[in-house]
Design an enzyme around this catalytic site. Structure first.
Site, PDB file in Angstrom:
ATOM      1  N   TYR A  17       0.829  -1.217   0.000  1.00  0.00           N
ATOM      2  CA  TYR A  17       0.000   0.000   0.000  1.00  0.00           C
ATOM      3  C   TYR A  17       0.863   1.267   0.000  1.00  0.00           C
ATOM      4  O   TYR A  17       0.596   2.209   0.739  1.00  0.00           O
ATOM      5  CB  TYR A  17      -0.958   0.000   1.214  1.00  0.00           C
ATOM      6  N   TYR A 144     -14.598  -3.946   3.526  1.00  0.00           N
ATOM      7  CA  TYR A 144     -13.261  -4.392   3.139  1.00  0.00           C
ATOM      8  C   TYR A 144     -13.005  -5.730   3.830  1.00  0.00           C
ATOM      9  O   TYR A 144     -13.095  -5.831   5.054  1.00  0.00           O
ATOM     10  CB  TYR A 144     -12.182  -3.374   3.563  1.00  0.00           C
ATOM     11  N   ASP A 248     -17.257 -11.149   9.754  1.00  0.00           N
ATOM     12  CA  ASP A 248     -15.815 -10.925   9.579  1.00  0.00           C
ATOM     13  C   ASP A 248     -15.328 -10.074  10.750  1.00  0.00           C
ATOM     14  O   ASP A 248     -15.461  -8.851  10.756  1.00  0.00           O
ATOM     15  CB  ASP A 248     -15.561 -10.224   8.230  1.00  0.00           C
ATOM     16  N   LYS A 277      -5.669 -10.546  12.773  1.00  0.00           N
ATOM     17  CA  LYS A 277      -5.116  -9.319  13.384  1.00  0.00           C
ATOM     18  C   LYS A 277      -4.722  -9.512  14.848  1.00  0.00           C
ATOM     19  O   LYS A 277      -3.663 -10.040  15.128  1.00  0.00           O
ATOM     20  CB  LYS A 277      -6.106  -8.176  13.214  1.00  0.00           C
TER      21      LYS A 277
HETATM   22  C1  PLP Z   1     -12.483  -6.712   8.327  1.00  0.00           C
HETATM   23  C2  PLP Z   1     -11.246  -7.204   7.656  1.00  0.00           C
HETATM   24  N1  PLP Z   1     -11.251  -8.392   7.039  1.00  0.00           N
HETATM   25  C3  PLP Z   1     -10.171  -8.898   6.434  1.00  0.00           C
HETATM   26  C4  PLP Z   1      -8.991  -8.180   6.398  1.00  0.00           C
HETATM   27  C5  PLP Z   1      -7.777  -8.736   5.702  1.00  0.00           C
HETATM   28  O1  PLP Z   1      -6.838  -9.122   6.655  1.00  0.00           O
HETATM   29  P1  PLP Z   1      -5.291  -9.304   6.253  1.00  0.00           P
HETATM   30  O2  PLP Z   1      -4.772  -7.956   5.971  1.00  0.00           O
HETATM   31  O3  PLP Z   1      -4.694  -9.935   7.469  1.00  0.00           O
HETATM   32  O4  PLP Z   1      -5.254 -10.216   5.085  1.00  0.00           O
HETATM   33  C6  PLP Z   1      -8.938  -6.933   7.000  1.00  0.00           C
HETATM   34  C7  PLP Z   1      -7.704  -6.126   6.952  1.00  0.00           C
HETATM   35  O5  PLP Z   1      -7.646  -4.979   7.252  1.00  0.00           O
HETATM   36  C8  PLP Z   1     -10.097  -6.429   7.660  1.00  0.00           C
HETATM   37  O6  PLP Z   1     -10.095  -5.217   8.253  1.00  0.00           O
END
Ligand code: PLP
Length: 434
Positions: A17, A144, A248, A277
């Protein structure tokens, strides 16, 4: 003076990014401690974004560091098909005990995006085992879910995804349910519209496999919050139709929104849930997809073709699982929710005042506080780069999402640390005039 390894970075590394032409030099970090990063040039900066929302209990937390070192000396890795080990089994048990009722099985992967891929694939194959071809998903506008192709498909069509748009599969994005301006309990027009569209698709579209959503808080979509009453109503609709609900919680898990999981704020459980995370306290990458017993049972068959054919080389890595168990032990042994409340108190005291002064909109949820101008320019806003640079000079790491400025600090953050961060942001007011 640049350290020799910093010049190797510029020569050899392509950062995520990052437009490398405009930002060719990354800042060298020598070490981290608590909520602070110590740069190679001697500066100390406050990590107000938990390094992309990962760090929970603070950088280099000694309990997690020790657990990693101990596990590395015992078993660094073993193939996870047909083999297991104590850290994975302990972690799975602990997560299921904490998870919303009904989630019964843990599937490991590598990060948030792969946890989402796994959930989407489980969903599609679940329907195939039921003799139905269902490959369309419902998602939220502004969502996202990650950077792999399935996760990108589920995400809103925006700046990040544009180059790949023609390659993505069908996802219907429902209008985001913006809460009412006042504190009324009644649904806003926007919430009604979202629920009506959801009802319509759930009832009439027989190709829908699942509804994927970020519970209560959209992260990269601009730290937007939506209400638990709406989430409950949405889950009711989804459950009645048999469509699978995928929460998610990659960002919202582990206390970020003030509850252990954001899904806890709604008394209806999802069928699948993704985590990543903060799961390891921000030490090592791990993705987890939780599934209900019903979903798991649908895959049980003497026909080997009905296996869930998914796995990564590092799936269930013992060192990573040990880090996650250690992070959970901190929740068990220390009053982490007291720290979370203290962060929320500072946000509640400072954010409304600052936002009003700047004539910005603002929102607060748990450890997150965000504000944005009334007419945002969008993700590529150049002013936010100036703001970022100025804050950094003053010892504060922020990374606005376009012109949405937010704090999501580690739980090691004291009230004093956070007040200082707000003071710095106040000093930067000229750069907040978008
Ligand atoms: C809600 C959500 N799902 C999935 C992801 C993707 O995770 P990763 O960056 O560990 O692949 C993110 C990343 O910011 C996220 O905020």
């Amino acid at each position: 003076m640049m350290k020799h390894w910093e010049s190797w970075d510029s020569e050899y590394i392509w950062h995520p990014y990052t437009q490398m032409l405009l930002s060719p030099h990354a800042l060298g970090v020598e070490r981290g401690e608590g909520s602070y990063l110590y740069l190679s040039d001697g500066r100390k900066i406050f990590d107000s974004i938990s390094s992309w929302w990962l760090t929970l209990h603070g950088h280099a937390n000694p309990i997690i560091a020790e657990a990693i070192a101990e596990q590395a000396k015992k078993l660094e890795h073993v193939i996870f098909a047909g083999f297991t080990h104590e850290p994975a089994a302990t972690l799975a048990k602990k997560i299921i005990e904490k998870a919303p009722t009904g989630l019964a099985k843990v599937f490991f992967s590598d990060d948030g995006s792969t946890a989402v891929e796994v959930a989407l694939k489980m969903c599609v194959q679940y329907w195939q085992h039921h003799g139905e071809i269902r490959t369309t998903f419902l998602a939220l506008d502004g969502a996202y879910h990650g950077d792999t192709f399935g996760a990108m498909s589920a995400s809103a069509r925006g700046t990040f995804i544009k180059p790949f748009e023609s390659m993505l599969f069908d996802v219907i994005h429902l209008p985001f349910p913006t809460p009412p301006q006042d504190n009324t309990k009644e649904f806003s027009k926007s919430e009604e519209l979202f629920l009506d569209k959801l009802r319509d698709h759930a009832k009439n579209d027989k190709h829908i496999a699942g509804f994927i959503y970020e519970p209560l808080m959209l992260g990269a979509g601009g730290m937007k919050i939506w209400r638990s009453e709406v989430m409950r109503e949405a889950l009711k609709i989804v459950k009645e139709s048999g469509i699978l609900a995928i929460a998610d919680e990659v960002l919202t898990g582990f206390g970020r929104t003030g509850s252990f999981f954001a899904s806890d704020e709604c008394n209806i459980s999802p069928d699948l849930m993704t985590l990543s995370k903060g799961i390891t306290g921000g030490f090592l990458p791990l993705g987890v997809t939780l599934a209900s017993q019903t979903i798991y049972d649908v895959f049980l068959s003497s026909d080997r073709a009905k296996t869930f054919f998914h796995g990564h080389s590092y799936t269930g890595n013992p060192i990573i699982c040990a880090a996650a168990v250690a992070s959970l032990s901190i929740f068990e042994n220390e009053d982490v929710f007291q720290r979370i409340s203290a962060i929320n108190e500072v946000h509640t005291e400072r954010m409304p005042l600052l936002a009003r002064k700047m004539e910005y909109n603002f929102r607060i949820k748990g450890t997150m506080a965000a504000m944005e101008p009334k007419n945002p320019e969008g993700y590529l806003s150049s002013k936010s780069l100036q703001l970022r640079a100025t804050c950094l000079e003053k010892g504060l790491l922020i990374r606005p999402l376009g012109d949405t400025i937010y704090f999501l600090p580690p739980y090691s953050t004291t009230k004093e640390d956070l007040h200082k961060a707000y003071d710095i942001l106040e000093e930067c007011q000229p750069f907040l005039r978008f």
